[in-house]
Design a protein around this motif. Structure first.
Motif, mmCIF file in Angstrom:
data_model
loop_
_atom_site.group_PDB
_atom_site.id
_atom_site.type_symbol
_atom_site.label_atom_id
_atom_site.label_comp_id
_atom_site.label_asym_id
_atom_site.label_seq_id
_atom_site.Cartn_x
_atom_site.Cartn_y
_atom_site.Cartn_z
ATOM 1 N N ASP A 121 0.846 -1.201 0.000
ATOM 2 C CA ASP A 121 0.000 0.000 0.000
ATOM 3 C C ASP A 121 0.880 1.249 0.000
ATOM 4 O O ASP A 121 1.893 1.302 0.677
ATOM 5 N N GLY A 122 0.444 2.225 -0.784
ATOM 6 C CA GLY A 122 1.188 3.489 -0.797
ATOM 7 C C GLY A 122 2.431 3.390 -1.660
ATOM 8 O O GLY A 122 3.404 4.095 -1.468
ATOM 9 N N ASN A 214 -5.998 14.347 4.989
ATOM 10 C CA ASN A 214 -5.486 15.119 3.861
ATOM 11 C C ASN A 214 -6.289 16.409 3.739
ATOM 12 O O ASN A 214 -7.393 16.415 3.193
ATOM 13 N N TYR A 241 0.587 14.030 8.428
ATOM 14 C CA TYR A 241 -0.005 13.238 7.338
ATOM 15 C C TYR A 241 1.101 12.806 6.396
ATOM 16 O O TYR A 241 1.639 13.602 5.649
ATOM 17 N N GLY A 243 0.726 10.289 4.195
ATOM 18 C CA GLY A 243 0.132 9.881 2.913
ATOM 19 C C GLY A 243 0.437 8.427 2.616
ATOM 20 O O GLY A 243 0.275 7.975 1.490
ATOM 21 N N SER A 244 0.875 7.691 3.617
ATOM 22 C CA SER A 244 1.044 6.248 3.515
ATOM 23 C C SER A 244 0.331 5.662 4.723
ATOM 24 O O SER A 244 0.767 5.850 5.864
ATOM 25 N N LEU A 245 -0.778 4.949 4.474
ATOM 26 C CA LEU A 245 -1.688 4.564 5.566
ATOM 27 C C LEU A 245 -0.972 3.838 6.699
ATOM 28 O O LEU A 245 -1.169 4.165 7.872
ATOM 29 N N TYR A 259 -6.482 8.950 12.772
ATOM 30 C CA TYR A 259 -6.318 9.007 11.314
ATOM 31 C C TYR A 259 -7.722 9.002 10.702
ATOM 32 O O TYR A 259 -8.586 8.232 11.129
ATOM 33 N N TYR A 261 -9.934 9.085 6.938
ATOM 34 C CA TYR A 261 -10.191 9.264 5.511
ATOM 35 C C TYR A 261 -11.712 9.272 5.366
ATOM 36 O O TYR A 261 -12.324 8.230 5.222
ATOM 37 N N LYS A 271 -12.023 6.634 0.534
ATOM 38 C CA LYS A 271 -11.080 6.061 -0.451
ATOM 39 C C LYS A 271 -10.593 4.685 -0.025
ATOM 40 O O LYS A 271 -10.290 3.851 -0.871
HETATM 41 P P1 P6P Z 1 -4.598 10.757 -0.459
HETATM 42 C C1 P6P Z 1 -1.915 5.528 -0.608
HETATM 43 O O1 P6P Z 1 -2.223 5.707 -1.973
HETATM 44 C C2 P6P Z 1 -3.215 5.343 0.147
HETATM 45 O O2 P6P Z 1 -3.909 4.232 -0.309
HETATM 46 C C3 P6P Z 1 -2.928 5.211 1.630
HETATM 47 O O3 P6P Z 1 -1.730 4.548 1.876
HETATM 48 C C4 P6P Z 1 -2.871 6.655 2.065
HETATM 49 O O4 P6P Z 1 -3.187 6.830 3.434
HETATM 50 C C5 P6P Z 1 -3.935 7.304 1.187
HETATM 51 O O5 P6P Z 1 -4.024 6.509 0.003
HETATM 52 C C6 P6P Z 1 -3.534 8.710 0.803
HETATM 53 O O6 P6P Z 1 -4.608 9.203 -0.006
HETATM 54 O O7 P6P Z 1 -5.915 10.951 -1.179
HETATM 55 O O8 P6P Z 1 -4.512 11.579 0.805
HETATM 56 O O9 P6P Z 1 -3.374 10.924 -1.343
#
Ligand code: P6P
Length: 335
Positions: A121-122, A214, A241, A243-245, A259, A261, A271
């Motif tokens: 992921d990410g 985000n 943030y 940007g990697s879950l 956290y 989303y 998402k």
């Molecule tokens: P955004 C990475 O693409 C991911 O799936 C997660 O790891 C991360 O938290 C999220 O999307 C980031 O999404 O829309 O903030 O770029």
């Protein structure tokens, strides 16, 4: 008895798994073997990630490296490695992967387990050396052995998870997982090829002062989400943030925080994926004393409709998630 002794930091993953299996008198060792298979694949993917920078340099000319081989994207490589490890391990009948639209049948018709996995992921972060992760959930199949796994085997609610974990490929590589008796973290020592117990019995602080969301998409936040984010600012919380879950979650697990989303006007279901991102981390955070929901319903009680369902995601320290749910309640009472 010796089983109840807390295993000392430095215990290897193998010994830890064996000792924990002894706590289950009827355990037959399949889940233990499955966990070992996942750890092996993680070691292989870890090596690929660490080498990928060099291959990229070598393969700076498009997708072919100096040996003329096709440089595959790391998430494709990770997907192949985890599916191969689970197929060869023999314990898993069916896999759901973020990388594959349909269920993957391993051919192991005697396999008792189903795995839902996000192999890497990410992965867009790898090129800029930001931590990335593997996220996995393990379910017991509900259909009888002797045939392929079914969609019913795959679409189980998160409360049916037998185990859940993630690998974070960061400044050091860690495996963090639960089998329903607490959360333990293992740090990888590449020179020895072993994971060592480094974070026994992880618990998340009841509250915290970090919020992760985000804010670049705040224009599409619903009023309730915007109000809660403003509440965090009024409390002088820190915005973090990555940007990697897995990286954002892991930091909050150890330090406390929330956290999010959320559902947005553009993405009414958010998402992140229910089966191999949200349910996995929800099981871990609850086992660590935290909370996870879609703003209203406990993440693990959401009934899956499809392999790749998305859901709004609020996860972390109990007091912060409950405060967020208070703000979100105004949204749900209106609907
Ligand atoms: P955004 C990475 O693409 C991911 O799936 C997660 O790891 C991360 O938290 C999220 O999307 C980031 O999404 O829309 O903030 O770029």
């Amino acid at each position: 008895d010796h089983n109840k002794l807390a295993l000392p930091v430095g215990t290897t993953l193998d010994r830890f798994i064996m000792r924990k299996q002894e706590d289950f008198p009827y355990a037959t060792g399949e889940l233990s073997q499955l966990l070992r298979d996942i750890a092996l694949a993680a070691k292989i993917v870890n090596r690929e990630i660490n080498r990928s920078g060099l291959i990229d340099i070598a393969g700076a000319y498009g997708n072919r490296n100096v040996q003329g081989e096709d440089v595959q994207k790391l998430d494709v490589i990770a997907n192949i490695r985890f599916i191969r490890a689970l197929r060869n391990g023999g314990e898993v009948c069916t896999i759901i992967s973020e990388e594959e639209q349909e269920m993957i049948q391993t051919g192991n018709h005697q396999g008792k387990y189903v795995v839902a996995i996000d192999p890497l992921d990410g992965s867009s972060n790898i090129d800029v050396n930001v931590s990335i992760g593997t996220i996995f959930s393990i379910y017991r199949r509900v259909s009888p052995t002797g045939s392929e796994g079914t969609e019913q085997d795959c679409l189980q609610p998160g409360t049916h998870q037998v185990a859940a974990g993630y690998v974070i490929y960061g400044s050091s590589t860690m495996l963090v997982y639960t089998t329903g008796n607490g959360v333990n973290g293992f740090t990888y020592e590449p020179s020895l090829g072993e994971f060592f117990l480094s974070h026994p019995n992880i618990t998340i602080p009841k509250t915290g002062s970090i919020y992760s969301i985000n804010e670049g998409i705040s224009e599409s936040f619903t009023p309730a989400t915007a109000a809660f984010v403003k509440h965090c600012k009024d409390q002088n919380y820190s915005a973090r943030y990555i940007g990697s879950l897995v990286a954002d979650f892991h930091r909050n697990l150890l330090k406390g925080g929330i956290y999010m989303y959320p559902a947005t006007k553009k993405s009414p279901e958010g998402k992140l994926r229910l089966m191999y991102e949200c349910n996995t981390l929800a099981f871990i955070v609850e086992q660590a004393g935290g909370k996870s929901s879609n703003g209203q319903i406990r993440t693990m009680e959401i009934e899956p409709k499809g392999l790749h369902d998305r859901c709004p995601f609020f996860i972390g320290s109990t007091e912060l998630v409950e405060k967020a749910e208070e703000f979100m309640a105004s949204e749900f009472s209106n609907s």
